[in-house]
Design an enzyme around this catalytic site. Structure first.
Site, PDB file in Angstrom:
ATOM      1  N   CYS A 238       0.818  -1.212   0.000  1.00 46.15           N
ATOM      2  CA  CYS A 238       0.000   0.000   0.000  1.00 46.15           C
ATOM      3  C   CYS A 238       0.852   1.263   0.000  1.00 46.15           C
ATOM      4  O   CYS A 238       0.397   2.331  -0.427  1.00 46.15           O
ATOM      5  CB  CYS A 238      -0.950   0.008   1.190  1.00 46.15           C
ATOM      6  SG  CYS A 238      -0.115  -0.114   2.791  1.00 46.15           S
TER       7      CYS A 238
ATOM      8  N   HIS B   9      19.346   0.181  -0.635  1.00 43.69           N
ATOM      9  CA  HIS B   9      17.909   0.476  -0.567  1.00 43.69           C
ATOM     10  C   HIS B   9      17.109  -0.762  -0.198  1.00 43.69           C
ATOM     11  O   HIS B   9      16.226  -0.703   0.670  1.00 43.69           O
ATOM     12  CB  HIS B   9      17.413   1.037  -1.908  1.00 43.69           C
ATOM     13  CG  HIS B   9      15.961   1.386  -1.898  1.00 43.69           C
ATOM     14  ND1 HIS B   9      15.456   2.476  -1.218  1.00 43.69           N
ATOM     15  CD2 HIS B   9      14.885   0.771  -2.459  1.00 43.69           C
ATOM     16  CE1 HIS B   9      14.144   2.526  -1.365  1.00 43.69           C
ATOM     17  NE2 HIS B   9      13.765   1.498  -2.113  1.00 43.69           N
TER      18      HIS B   9
END
Length: 416
Positions: A50, A95
């Site tokens: 989400c 990352h």
């Protein structure tokens, strides 16, 4: 091929845009198949939650991939491109590790993201879309996340009201397995509370709500009981913990109600956690010696302290990631050396076998063994030194002294 990351998240894009580029489970198979059919793509993993959509790719370029992402979701490229971020090589490695450890999450240190990353990896693995260096990167990211969770307390402090309420109850009662809990309300917050309680081993929950149907739906998820608001006074007598969150404009639980219940309980204490605004529990309840009342303000103070603690732990986590990402980058570099060594050995062995075959043929035809061996050694030497000699000449002619020094070192020669 380099490791690349393309993505958007809660920091770069609105909810509306994130929804447009989210990959639903039923489209994941097609997406992975299309992405890996591109000639420049060697492997890929798609992470879609989400709060983020990210493509982790072993590829030579991102140009066609961005166009594919736009076409796949039928979005406006002018809207999407400014929100995209790109990472390559060591930045891409760092990352993924930060994401897996919860350092790039909306809620710092939240643990759910690691499970989502593992699921994304499993999906890609199932479709044969992840292998080689990309596969190794994800395995490394999982081990780093485990190390961060073990060596830091990044996820050990409550940073949501619902989780803070459950953590407070657990600290006071140590174990919630035998505790009887009354949940007042049946909204989203109480549902989250119920889930956290269930995770801690609590299995004696009663839900009180103005609408019984709504309460029944929530209670059914956790094998709980259902009562009406009017039944709260009787239920308090058997309750150890009360957690309340309704939209009522007036308090539901008053001082007199609690006082009566405590008398019947022979002053066995009750913990009250009121996370409603306006309050569900009269503030005067805290005046009773065997009632312990915490409000949303009390929890927010706990949450603020815990967020600050997580930030402190995040500094240590970042140090771990810096070391681990550098280690993985060095491993990738060593893999290139392995490939070069393999190719060099293969070429040398090919030359050896070719010349050996000719020598054996000459010997079989009655050639002088001494001459055959001498010719073999001369030809093999010339064959092996031809390309290094050419490289030395070119470096010298072009004045590339650094290249010349590297070539000399690789050949075992002393510095000039």
């Amino acid at each position: 091929m380099p490791l690349l990351t393309i993505g958007i998240n809660h920091n770069t894009a609105s909810v509306e845009l994130r929804e447009k580029v989210a990959f639903s489970p039923d489209k994941m198979s097609d997406a992975l198949q299309q992405l890996n059919s591109m000639s420049e793509v060697k492997g890929s993993v798609i992470l879609s939650t989400c709060n983020r959509t990210e493509l982790y790719i072993d590829a030579s370029s991102t140009n066609n991939i961005v166009d594919w992402l736009i076409d796949f979701h039928q979005v406006n490229g002018d809207d999407l491109k400014p929100s995209l971020y790109y990472y390559s090589d060591e930045e891409a490695i760092q990352h993924l590790m930060r994401v897996s450890c919860g350092l790039d999450s909306l809620v710092l240190g939240e643990p759910q993201i690691l499970g989502q990353v593992k699921q994304a990896y499993a999906n890609a693995k199932e479709y044969g879309a992840v292998k080689g260096n990309l596969d190794k990167l994800f395995q490394k990211a999982f081990s780093v996340a485990k190390r961060v969770r073990t060596e830091t307390d990044i996820g050990g402090n409550a940073v949501s009201v619902a989780y803070a309420a459950c953590t407070l109850a657990k600290h006071i009662f140590e174990s919630l397995e035998r505790s009887k809990v009354l949940l007042v309300g049946a909204g989203e917050t109480i549902e989250l509370v119920a889930k956290h309680l269930a995770d801690t081993g609590c299995h004696q929950m009663t839900v009180a709500n103005r609408t019984r149907e709504r309460a029944a739906g929530l209670a059914a998820q956790f094998d709980g009981q259902v009562i009406s608001l009017s039944e709260i006074p009787q239920t308090l007598v058997e309750t150890d913990i009360v957690i309340s969150s309704t939209a009522s404009p007036l308090p539901i639980i008053g001082k007199g109600m609690v006082e009566s219940a405590l008398k019947i309980r022979r002053h066995k204490p009750i913990l009250f956690i009121d996370i409603a605004v306006p309050r569900d529990i009269e503030s005067e309840v805290s005046e009773l010696s065997d009632a312990y009342l915490y409000t949303v303000d009390d929890l927010q103070s706990i949450i603020d302290q815990n967020i600050e603690q997580r930030r402190t732990e995040a500094i240590q986590a970042e140090k771990i990631i810096a070391v681990e990402s550098k280690e993985f980058k060095n491993w990738l570099r060593s893999r290139k050396a392995v490939e070069s060594i393999r190719d060099y050995r293969r070429a040398s062995d090919c030359a050896r076998r070719e010349l050996l075959a000719k020598s054996l043929q000459t010997l079989s035809m009655g050639g002088d063994p001494e001459k055959v061996l001498l010719e073999l050694s001369n030809k093999l030497t010339n064959k092996l030194i031809h390309l290094p000699t050419k490289a030395l000449q070119e470096a010298a002619e072009q004045g590339a002294l650094d290249d010349l020094a590297v070539i000399r070192k690789s050949l075992g020669l002393e510095d000039l």
